[in-house]
Structure formats: C-alpha cells, structure tokens
Design an enzyme around this catalytic site. Structure first.
Site, PDB file in Angstrom:
ATOM      1  CG  HIS A 114      15.260 -11.672  -7.436  1.00 19.96           C
ATOM      2  ND1 HIS A 114      16.368 -11.011  -7.915  1.00 19.96           N
ATOM      3  CD2 HIS A 114      14.205 -10.852  -7.635  1.00 19.96           C
ATOM      4  CE1 HIS A 114      16.008  -9.826  -8.378  1.00 19.96           C
ATOM      5  NE2 HIS A 114      14.697  -9.705  -8.229  1.00 19.96           N
ATOM      6  CD  GLU A 127      19.151 -13.192  -6.834  1.00 19.32           C
ATOM      7  OE1 GLU A 127      18.815 -11.999  -6.918  1.00 19.32           O
ATOM      8  OE2 GLU A 127      18.789 -14.063  -7.658  1.00 19.32           O
ATOM      9  CB  CYS A 160      14.855  -9.652 -11.829  1.00 17.69           C
ATOM     10  SG  CYS A 160      13.536  -8.534 -11.293  1.00 17.69           S
TER      11      CYS A 160
END
Length: 196
Positions: free
Chosen positions: A175, A177, A77
């Site tokens: 993202h 994650e 990001c």
C-alpha cells in the site's frame, strides 16, 4: 492531470485520495466508464475478498473496461491481484492482464502478512529515487510468484513478486498510500514517470 480512482465498492480509497492531495494532485472517485477512459492516470485499488470484488467489477461492467485502458493504470493490493489470470481466493478468474496466478501463502509465518517488509530487485521507473530494501506496508494472505513481469520482490517465508509491470499496467501488492514518504514517492513516480 486527471486522475481517476476506480470505485467498485472494494477500495480503501480515502487514504489514496489524501496521499495524492499531499502530493498536490486532485483525484476523482468514479465507476463511470467514460470518466475512467478519459483520465490521464487510473488507480485501481482493492481491499477485501477476490471473488466478491470481481463480482462487483462485473456488476458495473468495469471488468471489460479495465483491461482495455490505454493510459497508465496502477493496481494496488487486491487491485493488482485481480489484474492477474486467476486467484485461488474464491477460485476467481481475474482480468488476465498479467499471465500469472495468485496463490495462498503456505508458510509457518502468520497469515495474513500484516506490517512492514522490505522490497528489493527494483526494476522500473516506478521506483525512481527509491532505495533497495526500502520498507513498505503490506496486508495480504495471497501472493504472486516471481515471473517475467516482476519489477520488485519481497520475502515472507519465500521470495515473491511485490510489483508488476506490463505495457501501461502496473501493480503493487503493498500500500503506497500507507507507506509514508517512500510510498508517496512511488505514487508520484506513477503520475510523472509511467508510460503507456
């Protein structure tokens, strides 16, 4: 496998640590240059505003450490955006790893882009076992235009680069994650398949 997550006060790092734990890897959150330099893999996260994040990097001296790392590095990001030459947000000079500017969305669509979007034109071992048009989670108001270091694209009012690769440096705008099993596979690919 030693994995360092760069700590400079601009990362939503707990979700990254938990995602790595689910994959069976421990990580160390650190701002120590030697610990970062000696890691096998480095993750450079970022959530927030570009100019203040860059100031935090400068305050820790990490603005000179990161571009000189030799092991695989993954920017996520804002981390990816700071690896670029310049960001319009706050008129911020970046780390100049990727020779491209980060510019603000000029679209009739809602900005920031928040939510799931597909990624396509996948071109790297980072996307091993990832299907074209897989959904990833994004939150951002600024984007990187497609250029020579692009390894994946998406479309939000226009087609743009959602992942970059040059030498040992990788960057993703989404993202991983927060993107479920597919995102975890990308993190696993970075750990196992990225090269210096």
């Amino acid at each position: 496998m030693k994995i360092a997550i760069i700590d400079y006060g601009a990362g939503n790092v707990k979700s990254i640590e938990f995602a790595l734990q689910r994959l069976g890897y421990e990580s160390k959150l650190t701002s120590d240059a030697q610990t970062i330099k000696s890691a096998d893999r480095v993750i450079f996260p970022g959530v927030g505003e570009a100019s203040s994040a860059m100031n935090m990097l400068k305050n820790t001296g990490l603005d000179t450490v990161i571009p000189n790392l030799k092991q695989p590095v993954l920017g996520i990001c804002l981390g990816m955006q700071l690896m670029c030459k310049h960001c319009e947000e706050g008129d911020t000079k970046g780390l100049d790893i990727f020779d491209v500017d980060v510019i603000k969305f000029n679209t009739d669509l809602k900005v920031p882009q928040v939510g799931w979007n597909i990624i396509f034109d996948l071109k790297s071992d980072l996307f091993k076992d990832i299907e074209e048009n897989s959904y990833m989670y994004l939150v951002h108001s600024y984007y990187v235009p497609n250029h020579k270091n692009s390894i994946a694209s998406t479309d939000y009012g226009l087609k743009y680069s959602v992942a970059l690769h040059k030498d040992n440096f990788y960057g993703v705008q989404f993202h991983p994650e927060k993107s479920g099993k597919i995102g975890e596979q990308i993190l696993k690919n970075f750990i196992l398949n990225s090269s210096n």
